[in-house]
Write a protein that holds these residues in place. Structure first.
Motif, short mmCIF file in Angstrom:
data_model
loop_
_atom_site.label_atom_id
_atom_site.label_comp_id
_atom_site.label_asym_id
_atom_site.label_seq_id
_atom_site.Cartn_x
_atom_site.Cartn_y
_atom_site.Cartn_z
N PHE A 42 0.80 -1.22 0.00
CA PHE A 42 0.00 0.00 0.00
C PHE A 42 0.84 1.27 0.00
N PHE A 43 2.16 1.16 0.08
CA PHE A 43 3.01 2.34 0.02
C PHE A 43 2.91 3.00 -1.35
N ASP A 44 3.08 4.32 -1.36
CA ASP A 44 3.10 5.07 -2.61
C ASP A 44 4.55 5.22 -3.07
N TYR A 45 4.91 4.46 -4.11
CA TYR A 45 6.27 4.49 -4.62
C TYR A 45 6.42 5.41 -5.85
N GLY A 46 5.40 6.22 -6.13
CA GLY A 46 5.43 7.05 -7.34
C GLY A 46 6.55 8.06 -7.35
N GLN A 47 6.84 8.69 -6.21
CA GLN A 47 7.85 9.73 -6.14
C GLN A 47 9.21 9.22 -5.66
#
Length: 280
Positions: A42-47
């Motif tokens: 569920f982590f946001d790895y986009g940045q």
């Protein structure tokens, strides 16, 4: 160990042996692994740029731990700030240990009446349930920022922590010794000073030093949060305002050195006590 009988579809009987505790531990570990994997999913790895982050982190760690240096204060100020932090930890630990000793005598079931023991245990459980940091912040609001709030907050939690540890140590004293002394007409205080305290002194010393190490760590953390000063405040300034990684590394090494010295001192005191007891 328990045994389980399971009947298969073809009529055969299968006997399984296992321990319920082992199954609980196994399923607990499985659930922890599942929840950990789900959290990473569920982590946001986009940045996130992994290679760039690794390189920058390695560079920062290199400066922090391989190039430690003082930039905004000198050696004399560093020693003074470490002394302030140690003073906060010593004061809260010593006062807490003295208060906890008397409360633990009332909390021990073999030395006190049942209603007194339960009352003290409930009160210290409530105090212990609130984290040390929160107690410090509560007193910082009530008494104002400063070393007083830090000492009072650490003192509150130290008393609750040591009451539980001390009372459990007192309850481990051989009941036969206590009953024998009571049968000879010894007073309650005579039993405490001649049977309970001598047989549990090593445990009391160990728990007190353990709490002292905890209070030293809390004093470092509360140096900035409660305005108590000390080496924790300098660490906060170096990391949050100056962004001086070399100074952060130096302060980290200083804190680590103090922690090692405290552990060595604790071990030496216990060994000396054991040697003195053996001679006697």
């Amino acid at each position: 160990m328990s045994t389980y009988i399971k009947r298969k579809r073809d009529g055969r009987i299968q006997i399984k042996s296992g321990n319920k505790g082992e199954r609980v531990i196994r399923w607990t570990i499985v659930l922890f692994i599942v929840f950990t994997v789900m959290a990473f999913m569920f982590f946001d790895y986009g940045q996130l740029e992994i290679m760039s982050a690794i390189v920058e982190t390695a560079h920062n760690l290199k400066i922090m731990f391989l190039q430690p240096a003082l930039s905004h204060f000198g050696w004399g100020e560093a020693v003074y700030q470490v002394g302030v932090t140690l003073g906060l930890a010593v004061l809260s630990t010593v006062l807490g240990a003295v208060i906890a000793l008397f409360l633990a005598l009332m909390a021990a079931t073999n030395l006190s009446k049942e209603w007194i023991s339960k009352t003290v245990r409930i009160l210290v459980a409530f105090v212990r349930a609130v984290p040390t940091v929160l107690w410090v912040l509560i007193f910082a609001i009530a008494a104002g920022l400063g070393s007083e709030a830090a000492v009072l907050g650490m003192l509150f939690h130290s008393v609750a922590y040591l009451v539980k540890a001390f009372s459990e140590a007192f309850e481990e004293v051989d009941a036969g010794i206590i009953e024998a002394l009571r049968a000879t007409g010894c007073s309650w205080w005579h039993i405490v000073t001649h049977a309970v305290l001598p047989s549990t002194f090593t445990y009391l010393l160990s728990w007190t030093f353990l709490r002292f190490e905890i209070n030293f760590s809390v004093a470092v953390a509360m140096g900035a949060a409660a305005g108590a000063g000390g080496i924790g405040y300098e660490l906060f300034m170096a990391s949050g305002f100056y962004f001086d990684l070399g100074e952060v590394g130096f302060i980290t090494y200083a804190i680590l050195l103090i922690a090692i010295m405290l552990e060595l001192l604790s071990t030496r005191l216990k060994n000396r006590y054991f040697a003195a007891s053996a001679v006697e």
